[in-house]
Design an enzyme around this catalytic site. Structure first.
Site, PDB file in Angstrom:
ATOM      1  N   PRO A 174     -18.155  17.185 -33.311  1.00  0.00           N
ATOM      2  CG  PRO A 174     -15.764  15.109 -32.949  1.00  0.00           C
ATOM      3  CD  PRO A 174     -17.883  15.535 -34.330  1.00  0.00           C
TER       4      PRO A 174
ATOM      5  CB  ALA B  28     -13.037  16.823 -27.707  1.00  0.00           C
TER       6      ALA B  28
ATOM      7  CD  GLN C  87     -14.534  13.918 -30.234  1.00  0.00           C
ATOM      8  OE1 GLN C  87     -14.241  15.213 -29.301  1.00  0.00           O
ATOM      9  NE2 GLN C  87     -14.014  13.890 -31.432  1.00  0.00           N
TER      10      GLN C  87
ATOM     11  CG  HIS D 215     -10.369  13.645 -30.067  1.00  0.00           C
ATOM     12  ND1 HIS D 215     -10.299  13.052 -31.119  1.00  0.00           N
ATOM     13  CD2 HIS D 215     -11.071  14.408 -29.925  1.00  0.00           C
ATOM     14  CE1 HIS D 215      -9.651  14.599 -32.510  1.00  0.00           C
ATOM     15  NE2 HIS D 215     -10.665  14.767 -30.838  1.00  0.00           N
TER      16      HIS D 215
ATOM     17  CE1 TYR E  18      -6.429  18.794 -28.468  1.00  0.00           C
ATOM     18  CE2 TYR E  18      -7.633  18.163 -30.197  1.00  0.00           C
ATOM     19  CZ  TYR E  18      -6.992  18.820 -29.741  1.00  0.00           C
ATOM     20  OH  TYR E  18      -6.668  20.143 -29.964  1.00  0.00           O
TER      21      TYR E  18
ATOM     22  N   GLY F 208     -14.764  19.634 -44.523  1.00  0.00           N
ATOM     23  CA  GLY F 208     -14.795  20.245 -45.693  1.00  0.00           C
ATOM     24  C   GLY F 208     -16.573  19.425 -47.052  1.00  0.00           C
TER      25      GLY F 208
ATOM     26  N   GLY G  54     -19.283  20.533 -39.106  1.00  0.00           N
ATOM     27  CA  GLY G  54     -19.399  21.243 -38.183  1.00  0.00           C
ATOM     28  C   GLY G  54     -19.614  22.567 -38.198  1.00  0.00           C
TER      29      GLY G  54
HETATM   30  C1  PHB Z   1      -9.906  22.158 -30.810  1.00  0.00           C
HETATM   31  O1  PHB Z   1     -10.118  22.495 -29.048  1.00  0.00           O
HETATM   32  O2  PHB Z   1      -8.969  23.149 -31.288  1.00  0.00           O
HETATM   33  C2  PHB Z   1     -10.125  21.604 -30.843  1.00  0.00           C
HETATM   34  C3  PHB Z   1     -10.847  20.310 -30.046  1.00  0.00           C
HETATM   35  C4  PHB Z   1     -10.690  18.762 -31.113  1.00  0.00           C
HETATM   36  C5  PHB Z   1     -10.450  18.672 -32.082  1.00  0.00           C
HETATM   37  C6  PHB Z   1     -10.112  19.279 -32.582  1.00  0.00           C
HETATM   38  C7  PHB Z   1      -9.862  21.276 -32.420  1.00  0.00           C
HETATM   39  O3  PHB Z   1     -10.611  17.135 -32.564  1.00  0.00           O
END
Ligand code: PHB
Length: 366
Positions: A26, A59, A101, A177, A182, A298, A319
């Protein structure tokens, strides 16, 4: 050319056949409309990446109160469903699979982003020492209101709205998530959750909201099409836990009993580096999970292949490499050069740095 058969061996996630184990993580890209409707170029972006074993959407907030940054997409109104449906169709037409997500940022938000300028909500009324991105640029997150029990019920219902909407849009599954500081992690971690009701205190209580959400969305989706994302060692967005191995050990034991499709582990948080002790903890936590196990954070092509060969992971989510390489599985399989991403265009902007990264030229040597 390096041979990495195991990363490219098909595998089943529940009843879903994945053609390879190179998954797209995501990735927040901040290009949605202000009302949360995804933009048309997202159809191209996700469609270009359909060769991933599985795509996870960026997300996506399940409610207006779940939003924490400008231009992130939503999945709670018909216009969101209509926009996402075109994205799902684009991925499917190109032979891919895609899970949505479901996200609620909790206190990682700002009053200017929320309906009627309301305060964000969280497990606590203490502000995070974290920044968010608003229409005025980077700003400190606002002080939240602690959710009441009625507010928690509404939040669970919001995840149901998101789960139903994701089903209407034609997604192959959903990911809850519960990572990266969060809302749900604001409940899981004892450095943030200071409640004295049934949702705070013991690990059992701190897991309660997650259990309620998983119970509720299991009425909508088959359990094996539901996954969860965790980041036990993460401190991103100002979270801490006094004993992550013990507490997440308990959470994982409990979650494992549900027969979920998978656990998606953030092994290395955004901007962090993992040391030997942390790696050992992650290995012990991993041993507790009995079904499909996805790792993220990583990984390179080589370390991902090793993780799969050793049985540490069933699949690896990439990512940044997927931002810059729409054909990442092919490039890893051929050990081809990777395009380098332009971090200036990761968050927000136009087609540039979004849908214009080149595919491997057919004339490139294999
Ligand atoms: C972000 O928007 O920076 C972000 C969103 C979801 C995550 C990590 C970072 O899981």
């Amino acid at each position: 050319m390096t041979d990495r058969p195991n990363l490219f061996q098909p595998v089943k996630l529940g009843d879903l056949e994945l053609p390879n184990r190179v998954l797209m993580a995501p990735l927040t890209r901040n290009r949605a409309q202000d009302d949360g409707t995804p933009v048309a170029m997202a159809e191209t972006y996700y469609g270009q990446r359909a060769s991933a074993g599985l795509i996870f959407t960026e997300a996506t907030q399940v409610s207006a109160m779940g939003k924490g940054y400008i231009k992130t997409p939503g999945i709670y109104e018909q216009k969101h469903i209509d926009g996402w449906k075109k994205i799902v169709d684009s991925v499917h037409t190109n032979g891919g699979r895609i899970f949505m997500q479901l996200w609620h940022v909790g206190r990682i938000s700002h009053t200017s982003l929320l309906p009627d300028g309301r305060n964000p909500v969280s497990s606590t009324d203490k502000a995070a020492e974290a920044m968010t991105y608003t229409h005025d640029g980077f700003e400190a997150t606002s002080k939240p209101d602690a959710l009441t029990e009625a507010g928690i019920r509404e939040t669970v219902a919001d995840f149901v709205i998101g789960a139903k909407a994701a089903k209407s849009a034609g997604f192959d599954g959903i990911e809850v998530h519960a990572a990266n500081g969060y809302l749900l992690e604001q409940f899981l971690m004892d450095g943030v959750n200071d409640r004295t009701d049934a949702y705070g205190g013991s690990p059992e209580n701190r897991l309660r909201i997650v259990n309620e959400i998983l119970d509720a969305v299991s009425e909508i989706w088959p359990t094996n099409r539901i996954g969860i994302r965790l980041s036990p060692l993460g401190q991103f967005n100002d979270v801490t836990d006094s004993d992550p191995e013990a507490h997440f050990g308990y959470f994982i034991d409990e979650l494992d009993k549900r027969g979920l499709g998978y656990l998606h582990m953030v092994e290395e948080a955004p901007g962090a580096e993992t040391d030997a002790e942390q790696t050992a903890i992650m290995k012990r936590l991993r041993a507790k999970w009995s079904s499909f196990y996805i790792v993220n954070g990583g990984y390179t092509g080589n370390s991902a292949a090793q993780a799969v060969v050793e049985g540490h992971a069933d699949a690896v989510a990439f990512g940044r490499a997927f931002i810059a390489n729409p054909d990442l599985p092919k490039r890893l399989r051929l050990d081809a050069t990777l395009n380098q991403g332009d971090s200036d265009t990761y968050y927000g902007g136009t087609e540039k740095g979004y849908i214009d990264y080149p595919f491997l030229d057919v004339s490139d040597p294999e």
